[in-house]
Design a protein around this motif. Sequence first.
Motif, PDB file in Angstrom:
ATOM      1  N   LYS A 131     -96.101  82.322 -10.232  1.00  0.00           N
ATOM      2  CA  LYS A 131     -96.375  83.269 -11.315  1.00  0.00           C
ATOM      3  C   LYS A 131     -96.058  82.654 -12.676  1.00  0.00           C
ATOM      4  O   LYS A 131     -96.802  82.857 -13.648  1.00  0.00           O
ATOM      5  CB  LYS A 131     -95.571  84.557 -11.100  1.00  0.00           C
ATOM      6  N   LYS A 132     -94.969  81.890 -12.751  1.00  0.00           N
ATOM      7  CA  LYS A 132     -94.603  81.247 -14.015  1.00  0.00           C
ATOM      8  C   LYS A 132     -95.636  80.195 -14.411  1.00  0.00           C
ATOM      9  O   LYS A 132     -96.044  80.114 -15.573  1.00  0.00           O
ATOM     10  CB  LYS A 132     -93.222  80.602 -13.893  1.00  0.00           C
ATOM     11  N   ARG A 133     -96.058  79.389 -13.451  1.00  0.00           N
ATOM     12  CA  ARG A 133     -97.034  78.338 -13.749  1.00  0.00           C
ATOM     13  C   ARG A 133     -98.365  78.943 -14.181  1.00  0.00           C
ATOM     14  O   ARG A 133     -99.010  78.461 -15.115  1.00  0.00           O
ATOM     15  CB  ARG A 133     -97.224  77.443 -12.518  1.00  0.00           C
ATOM     16  N   ILE A 134     -98.775  80.018 -13.504  1.00  0.00           N
ATOM     17  CA  ILE A 134    -100.033  80.673 -13.862  1.00  0.00           C
ATOM     18  C   ILE A 134     -99.930  81.305 -15.246  1.00  0.00           C
ATOM     19  O   ILE A 134    -100.847  81.212 -16.067  1.00  0.00           O
ATOM     20  CB  ILE A 134    -100.405  81.733 -12.801  1.00  0.00           C
ATOM     21  N   ALA A 135     -98.781  81.935 -15.521  1.00  0.00           N
ATOM     22  CA  ALA A 135     -98.586  82.566 -16.830  1.00  0.00           C
ATOM     23  C   ALA A 135     -98.670  81.536 -17.951  1.00  0.00           C
ATOM     24  O   ALA A 135     -99.293  81.776 -18.997  1.00  0.00           O
ATOM     25  CB  ALA A 135     -97.244  83.285 -16.866  1.00  0.00           C
ATOM     26  N   ARG A 136     -98.044  80.368 -17.738  1.00  0.00           N
ATOM     27  CA  ARG A 136     -98.093  79.312 -18.761  1.00  0.00           C
ATOM     28  C   ARG A 136     -99.523  78.821 -18.976  1.00  0.00           C
ATOM     29  O   ARG A 136     -99.912  78.474 -20.085  1.00  0.00           O
ATOM     30  CB  ARG A 136     -97.205  78.136 -18.345  1.00  0.00           C
ATOM     31  N   SER A 137    -100.300  78.779 -17.893  1.00  0.00           N
ATOM     32  CA  SER A 137    -101.657  78.226 -17.985  1.00  0.00           C
ATOM     33  C   SER A 137    -102.606  79.113 -18.779  1.00  0.00           C
ATOM     34  O   SER A 137    -103.622  78.636 -19.292  1.00  0.00           O
ATOM     35  CB  SER A 137    -102.226  77.999 -16.581  1.00  0.00           C
ATOM     36  N   ILE A 138    -102.290  80.405 -18.891  1.00  0.00           N
ATOM     37  CA  ILE A 138    -103.217  81.317 -19.578  1.00  0.00           C
ATOM     38  C   ILE A 138    -102.614  81.951 -20.823  1.00  0.00           C
ATOM     39  O   ILE A 138    -103.256  82.777 -21.466  1.00  0.00           O
ATOM     40  CB  ILE A 138    -103.685  82.439 -18.616  1.00  0.00           C
TER      41      ILE A 138
END
Length: 270
Positions: free
Chosen positions: A257-264
């Motif tokens: 979730k953290k990695r996805i949040a950073r990506s968008i």
Amino acid sequence: MSIIGKIESCLPSFTKTETIIARFILDHREDGVEQYLLGDLSRELGVGEATIVRFCRKLGLGGFTELKFLLSVENEEHTAARENSGEIKDILISSIKMTDSMVSSKDISDVVDLAGAASEVFFFGIGMSGLSASMGESRLFRFGKRTKAITEAHAQNMQASLCDENSLIVAVSISGETIDLIEAVSLAKESGAKVVAITSYLRSTLAELADYVLLSFGKPNYINAGAFSTVVSQLYILDLITSEYALRFSAEAARSKKRIARSIINKMVN
């Protein structure tokens, strides 16, 4: 003449068994007779499936499917004008409550076990059930699981043929009798995949093929096929599965979730 009117006018000419079928339809015209599968109605009335088909043909119809279609048309015309926001709210709430009563925590836990062990989870669905399949993919993907929703029949067959014992198929269908979906799931089973069915019919072909069956409240309707109440019940089950997965694999889910949040993050308007 309406199909109900035609049945009433033909009552004197029906055999004893045909009269049983006719009376059931007339007495339950507002209860959704059109939502029955042929086998379910046969068991309910204690008459053969062939007898029901002959009854339909005596009315000048092609078969049971046409009878259900005409009943759906008349029932929709009768009820559409009476629906308001309060009734819609009650229908949606009732759909979730009924689904909740049919699904146990052990059922969800067992499915999460399968998802955790699978190398990849494929969500299969067609039509409105395809929308639910896509939502299932989107939700589980965010928790770090390799997932893919496939909502086109040919693509489902192709993917099913490439599955193996490490694959999990989550097949979503209200009736459990969608021909293309049944074909794809059968191919997946032949390839060694595990199958979870989300359907409203325990005796459906899809349920018989599946390793696990999760019952959702919802009935097929030929006229109002896009009713949100059926989709809501499917989404409720998918939310139970994905939420339990996130709890079970919390560390992996948090990282993803953290990695996805950073990506968008840069895609969002301040």
